[in-house]
Design a protein around this motif. Structure first.
Motif, mmCIF file in Angstrom:
data_model
loop_
_atom_site.group_PDB
_atom_site.id
_atom_site.type_symbol
_atom_site.label_atom_id
_atom_site.label_comp_id
_atom_site.label_asym_id
_atom_site.label_seq_id
_atom_site.Cartn_x
_atom_site.Cartn_y
_atom_site.Cartn_z
ATOM 1 N N PHE A 156 46.330 29.159 36.096
ATOM 2 C CA PHE A 156 45.432 29.882 35.192
ATOM 3 C C PHE A 156 45.175 29.066 33.936
ATOM 4 C CE2 PHE A 156 46.872 34.379 36.741
ATOM 5 C CZ PHE A 156 46.169 34.208 37.914
ATOM 6 N N TYR A 157 46.222 28.456 33.410
ATOM 7 C CA TYR A 157 46.061 27.686 32.176
ATOM 8 C C TYR A 157 45.251 26.419 32.420
ATOM 9 C CZ TYR A 157 47.029 25.477 27.727
ATOM 10 O OH TYR A 157 46.893 24.876 26.501
ATOM 11 N N ALA A 158 45.495 25.738 33.517
ATOM 12 C CA ALA A 158 44.826 24.465 33.782
ATOM 13 C C ALA A 158 43.377 24.636 34.226
ATOM 14 C CB ALA A 158 45.598 23.677 34.842
ATOM 15 N N GLU A 159 43.104 25.711 34.978
ATOM 16 C CA GLU A 159 41.791 25.816 35.620
ATOM 17 C C GLU A 159 40.987 27.047 35.228
ATOM 18 O OE1 GLU A 159 42.201 25.246 39.855
ATOM 19 O OE2 GLU A 159 43.768 23.735 39.546
ATOM 20 N N GLY A 160 41.625 28.033 34.618
ATOM 21 C CA GLY A 160 40.943 29.277 34.298
ATOM 22 C C GLY A 160 41.373 30.362 35.270
ATOM 23 N N ILE A 161 41.377 31.574 34.797
ATOM 24 C CA ILE A 161 41.892 32.695 35.591
ATOM 25 C C ILE A 161 40.973 33.028 36.758
ATOM 26 C CG2 ILE A 161 42.488 35.150 35.523
ATOM 27 C CD1 ILE A 161 43.306 34.568 32.504
ATOM 28 N N HIS A 162 39.692 33.185 36.470
ATOM 29 C CA HIS A 162 38.766 33.589 37.530
ATOM 30 C C HIS A 162 38.522 32.472 38.543
ATOM 31 C CE1 HIS A 162 38.250 37.454 35.794
ATOM 32 N NE2 HIS A 162 37.520 37.068 34.772
ATOM 33 N N ALA A 163 38.834 31.245 38.188
ATOM 34 C CA ALA A 163 38.634 30.109 39.093
ATOM 35 C C ALA A 163 39.715 30.019 40.171
ATOM 36 C CB ALA A 163 38.590 28.808 38.297
ATOM 37 N N VAL A 164 40.811 30.745 39.986
ATOM 38 C CA VAL A 164 41.952 30.665 40.909
ATOM 39 C C VAL A 164 42.048 31.971 41.689
ATOM 40 C CG1 VAL A 164 44.445 30.362 41.093
ATOM 41 C CG2 VAL A 164 43.166 29.112 39.330
ATOM 42 N N GLY A 165 41.942 31.869 42.999
ATOM 43 C CA GLY A 165 41.997 33.055 43.846
ATOM 44 C C GLY A 165 43.399 33.364 44.341
ATOM 45 N N VAL A 166 43.556 34.539 44.886
ATOM 46 C CA VAL A 166 44.840 34.990 45.410
ATOM 47 C C VAL A 166 45.306 34.075 46.539
ATOM 48 C CG1 VAL A 166 46.024 36.881 46.615
ATOM 49 C CG2 VAL A 166 44.530 37.377 44.671
ATOM 50 N N ASP A 167 44.392 33.641 47.406
ATOM 51 C CA ASP A 167 44.793 32.756 48.509
ATOM 52 C C ASP A 167 45.475 31.499 47.985
ATOM 53 O OD1 ASP A 167 43.884 34.444 50.500
ATOM 54 O OD2 ASP A 167 41.915 33.488 50.624
ATOM 55 N N ARG A 168 44.914 30.916 46.970
ATOM 56 C CA ARG A 168 45.512 29.702 46.407
ATOM 57 C C ARG A 168 46.855 30.012 45.753
ATOM 58 N NH1 ARG A 168 43.203 25.633 42.102
ATOM 59 N NH2 ARG A 168 44.852 24.088 42.189
ATOM 60 N N LEU A 169 46.937 31.118 45.043
ATOM 61 C CA LEU A 169 48.192 31.497 44.393
ATOM 62 C C LEU A 169 49.317 31.660 45.403
ATOM 63 C CD1 LEU A 169 46.758 34.073 41.848
ATOM 64 C CD2 LEU A 169 47.972 31.978 41.238
ATOM 65 N N VAL A 170 49.053 32.377 46.494
ATOM 66 C CA VAL A 170 50.115 32.609 47.469
ATOM 67 C C VAL A 170 50.486 31.315 48.190
ATOM 68 C CG1 VAL A 170 49.576 35.070 47.738
ATOM 69 C CG2 VAL A 170 48.591 33.421 49.334
ATOM 70 N N THR A 171 49.499 30.477 48.464
ATOM 71 C CA THR A 171 49.780 29.197 49.131
ATOM 72 C C THR A 171 50.655 28.315 48.255
ATOM 73 O OG1 THR A 171 47.711 29.281 50.372
ATOM 74 C CG2 THR A 171 48.733 27.107 50.103
ATOM 75 N N GLU A 172 50.268 28.150 47.001
ATOM 76 C CA GLU A 172 51.020 27.250 46.118
ATOM 77 C C GLU A 172 52.370 27.833 45.698
ATOM 78 O OE1 GLU A 172 49.187 24.818 43.254
ATOM 79 O OE2 GLU A 172 47.294 24.701 44.374
ATOM 80 N N ALA A 173 52.486 29.147 45.683
ATOM 81 C CA ALA A 173 53.771 29.772 45.350
ATOM 82 C C ALA A 173 54.690 29.861 46.571
ATOM 83 C CB ALA A 173 53.556 31.164 44.762
ATOM 84 N N GLY A 174 54.121 29.636 47.753
ATOM 85 C CA GLY A 174 54.922 29.698 48.970
ATOM 86 C C GLY A 174 55.345 31.104 49.340
ATOM 87 N N VAL A 175 54.433 32.060 49.130
ATOM 88 C CA VAL A 175 54.709 33.454 49.494
ATOM 89 C C VAL A 175 53.560 33.980 50.357
ATOM 90 C CG1 VAL A 175 56.026 33.866 47.371
ATOM 91 C CG2 VAL A 175 53.597 34.460 47.440
ATOM 92 N N THR A 176 53.767 35.124 50.947
ATOM 93 C CA THR A 176 52.710 35.748 51.743
ATOM 94 C C THR A 176 51.853 36.641 50.862
ATOM 95 O OG1 THR A 176 54.036 37.680 52.289
ATOM 96 C CG2 THR A 176 54.232 35.754 53.777
ATOM 97 N N ARG A 177 50.682 36.999 51.393
ATOM 98 C CA ARG A 177 49.820 37.945 50.669
ATOM 99 C C ARG A 177 50.543 39.285 50.491
ATOM 100 N NH1 ARG A 177 44.465 36.637 49.880
ATOM 101 N NH2 ARG A 177 43.749 38.782 49.803
ATOM 102 N N ALA A 178 51.271 39.695 51.513
ATOM 103 C CA ALA A 178 52.007 40.968 51.423
ATOM 104 C C ALA A 178 53.024 40.921 50.284
ATOM 105 C CB ALA A 178 52.706 41.265 52.748
ATOM 106 N N THR A 179 53.693 39.767 50.134
ATOM 107 C CA THR A 179 54.649 39.613 49.035
ATOM 108 C C THR A 179 53.926 39.675 47.698
ATOM 109 O OG1 THR A 179 56.146 38.320 50.393
ATOM 110 C CG2 THR A 179 56.374 38.074 48.007
ATOM 111 N N PHE A 180 52.782 38.992 47.620
ATOM 112 C CA PHE A 180 51.991 39.033 46.387
ATOM 113 C C PHE A 180 51.702 40.482 46.008
ATOM 114 C CE2 PHE A 180 48.045 39.474 44.103
ATOM 115 C CZ PHE A 180 48.120 38.503 43.120
#
Length: 180
Positions: free
Chosen positions: A16-40
């Motif tokens: 969010f800080y590097a790229e902006g909040i709206h520019a980062v989607g949930v898919d990218r967040l879960v992938t880079e955090a190494g969690v599932t969408r259900a966990t998110f």
């Protein structure tokens, strides 16, 4: 080992800080955090809930810096140390402005939970400065706190756009002028 929730907040903070909040989607967040969408969604019913948590974590960082600046110092010296803390923040690698101001630009609705978190942070910061200004005997602590918040906001944006060392020197001079 960090928990999935902690990984999500850490990943969100970085992206969010590097790229902006709206520019980062949930898919990218879960992938880079190494969690599932259900966990998110177990931890954050909506992305905006994660945004609020990201800002809460940023608030805690600022709060720790301010508390450290106050530790064992007179009120006047604490104000100077807080300004130095802000100045130091503008000189770090990857600095992209104030995360709260950046988020406010993406969330214009003043009634939105993200904006309420931003407002909570700003009220707290202004109150901390006001208490210190009153403690050291400033004749108008509300005015002093207001000026210091404006200086901080300007420094945090200028630190990205201008030479951070010039911003630092200007900010340090301005705090001394305000406290006369």
């Amino acid at each position: 080992m960090t928990s999935p929730r902690e990984r999500l907040v850490e990943t969100a903070s970085r992206l969010f800080y590097a790229e902006g909040i709206h520019a980062v989607g949930v898919d990218r967040l879960v992938t880079e955090a190494g969690v599932t969408r259900a966990t998110f969604y177990r931890h954050f019913p909506a992305k905006d809930d994660l945004v609020v948590e990201y800002l809460r974590a940023e608030h805690q960082k600022v709060r720790s810096g301010v508390d450290g600046a106050k530790l064992g110092r007179s009120a006047k010296d604490a104000l100077i140390a807080i300004v130095d803390f802000v100045a130091d923040s503008t000189c770090g690698e990857g600095f992209r402005g104030c995360p709260f101001i950046n988020a406010a630009a993406e969330y214009p609705d003043p009634d939105h939970a993200v904006r309420r978190m931003i407002d909570e942070h700003r009220r707290w910061f202004r109150q901390e400065l006001r208490k210190l200004a009153e403690e050291f005997g400033h004749p108008d602590p509300d005015y002093a706190a207001g000026v210091l918040v404006l200086l901080r906001d300007g420094a945090l944006q200028s630190g990205e756009l201008d030479d951070p060392e010039v911003v630092r020197r200007t900010l340090q001079r301005a705090i001394r002028d305000v406290m006369r």
